[in-house]
Scaffold this motif. Structure first.
Motif, PDB file in Angstrom:
ATOM      1  N   ALA A 104      -4.344   3.905   5.336  1.00 18.33           N
ATOM      2  CA  ALA A 104      -3.895   5.300   5.420  1.00 18.33           C
ATOM      3  C   ALA A 104      -4.207   5.894   6.782  1.00 18.33           C
ATOM      4  N   THR A 105      -5.378   5.596   7.335  1.00 18.69           N
ATOM      5  CA  THR A 105      -5.701   6.146   8.650  1.00 18.69           C
ATOM      6  C   THR A 105      -4.842   5.516   9.739  1.00 18.69           C
ATOM      7  N   MET A 106      -4.481   4.243   9.565  1.00 12.25           N
ATOM      8  CA  MET A 106      -3.598   3.617  10.552  1.00 12.25           C
ATOM      9  C   MET A 106      -2.203   4.252  10.516  1.00 12.25           C
ATOM     10  N   VAL A 107      -1.674   4.462   9.325  1.00 13.43           N
ATOM     11  CA  VAL A 107      -0.368   5.108   9.195  1.00 13.43           C
ATOM     12  C   VAL A 107      -0.454   6.540   9.716  1.00 13.43           C
ATOM     13  N   ASP A 108      -1.545   7.210   9.405  1.00 15.24           N
ATOM     14  CA  ASP A 108      -1.740   8.575   9.883  1.00 15.24           C
ATOM     15  C   ASP A 108      -1.788   8.617  11.409  1.00 15.24           C
ATOM     16  N   ASP A 109      -2.390   7.612  12.024  1.00 15.51           N
ATOM     17  CA  ASP A 109      -2.394   7.539  13.481  1.00 15.51           C
ATOM     18  C   ASP A 109      -0.984   7.382  14.032  1.00 15.51           C
ATOM     19  N   GLY A 155       0.799  -1.220   0.000  1.00 15.19           N
ATOM     20  CA  GLY A 155       0.000   0.000   0.000  1.00 15.19           C
ATOM     21  C   GLY A 155       0.832   1.270   0.000  1.00 15.19           C
ATOM     22  N   LYS A 156       1.693   1.398  -0.986  1.00 10.84           N
ATOM     23  CA  LYS A 156       2.519   2.596  -1.084  1.00 10.84           C
ATOM     24  C   LYS A 156       1.657   3.841  -1.236  1.00 10.84           C
ATOM     25  N   THR A 157       0.533   3.690  -1.894  1.00 13.83           N
ATOM     26  CA  THR A 157      -0.378   4.823  -2.073  1.00 13.83           C
ATOM     27  C   THR A 157      -0.916   5.285  -0.729  1.00 13.83           C
ATOM     28  N   ALA A 158      -1.320   4.336   0.110  1.00 10.90           N
ATOM     29  CA  ALA A 158      -1.865   4.678   1.428  1.00 10.90           C
ATOM     30  C   ALA A 158      -0.821   5.348   2.296  1.00 10.90           C
ATOM     31  N   ILE A 159       0.372   4.824   2.272  1.00 11.25           N
ATOM     32  CA  ILE A 159       1.446   5.393   3.101  1.00 11.25           C
ATOM     33  C   ILE A 159       1.798   6.787   2.616  1.00 11.25           C
ATOM     34  N   ALA A 160       1.979   6.945   1.318  1.00 11.85           N
ATOM     35  CA  ALA A 160       2.315   8.264   0.769  1.00 11.85           C
ATOM     36  C   ALA A 160       1.201   9.271   1.046  1.00 11.85           C
TER      37      ALA A 160
END
Length: 186
Positions: free
Chosen positions: A79-84, A11-16
């Motif tokens: 994305a929300t997990m990485v954002d957290d 999930g490179k898109t989610a992380i970016a």
């Protein structure tokens, strides 16, 4: 919340997306704070609050739209997990502002370095080592399903109780320790 680990791995898109949004929100908050004439520490606090996610809002919306298992829903959850994780790192940086004394510049970066290091090292364990160890060594030894659930609960509690002080002592957020411990069991 169960997230497809294969999607996070790729999930490179989610992380970016989550990292860029968090930095944009933090930068905007710092800009607002400085424009209002407050010091950098207060401006950073404003920026950190802007970087928070709303996973509690996101989940019901994805569930009602039946998107939880869809690829876009999984990307949003990732994305929300990485954002957290980014938000918890910013929280740890805010804690470094607590001292009234002038601190060396490196003291503000230690929480970031610590958080990223633990996230990478223990995230690797959570994604690659823990699932195999649990599936191959722990669960086969327990015949009853109720014993398996209880063993997993005890293991998760033990890992969480170890990670939380470990992250705290290394100047990261104890909440990130609990989150990383939970990832090992998703």
């Amino acid at each position: 919340v169960e997230v497809d680990l294969d999607l996070i791995r790729t999930g490179k898109t989610a992380i970016a997306m989550s990292i860029s949004c968090a930095f944009l929100a933090t930068g905007c908050g710092i800009g607002v704070g400085l424009a209002l004439g407050v010091n950098f520490e207060a401006s950073f606090s404003i920026g950190s609050t802007f970087a928070q996610t709303a996973i509690d809002t996101c989940l019901p919306v994805l569930q009602s739209g039946r998107l939880m298992t869809a690829p876009i829903g999984q990307i949003i959850l990732a994305a929300t997990m990485v954002d957290d994780m980014v938000a918890l790192t910013l929280l740890a940086v805010m804690r470094s502002f607590e001292s009234e004394e002038k601190q060396p510049l490196i003291n503000y970066f230690i929480p970031i370095i610590s958080s990223i290091s633990w996230l990478v090292a223990l995230g690797f364990v959570a994604f690659f080592i823990a699932p195999r160890a649990i599936d191959d060594f722990i669960l086969p030894r327990l015949k009853k399903k109720s014993h398996q659930y209880f063993a997993l609960y005890l293991l998760m509690t033990g890992v969480t109780l170890c990670y939380m002080p470990l992250f705290t002592v290394t100047k990261s957020s104890y909440l990130m320790g609990a989150s990383v411990a939970g990832m090992a069991f998703s």
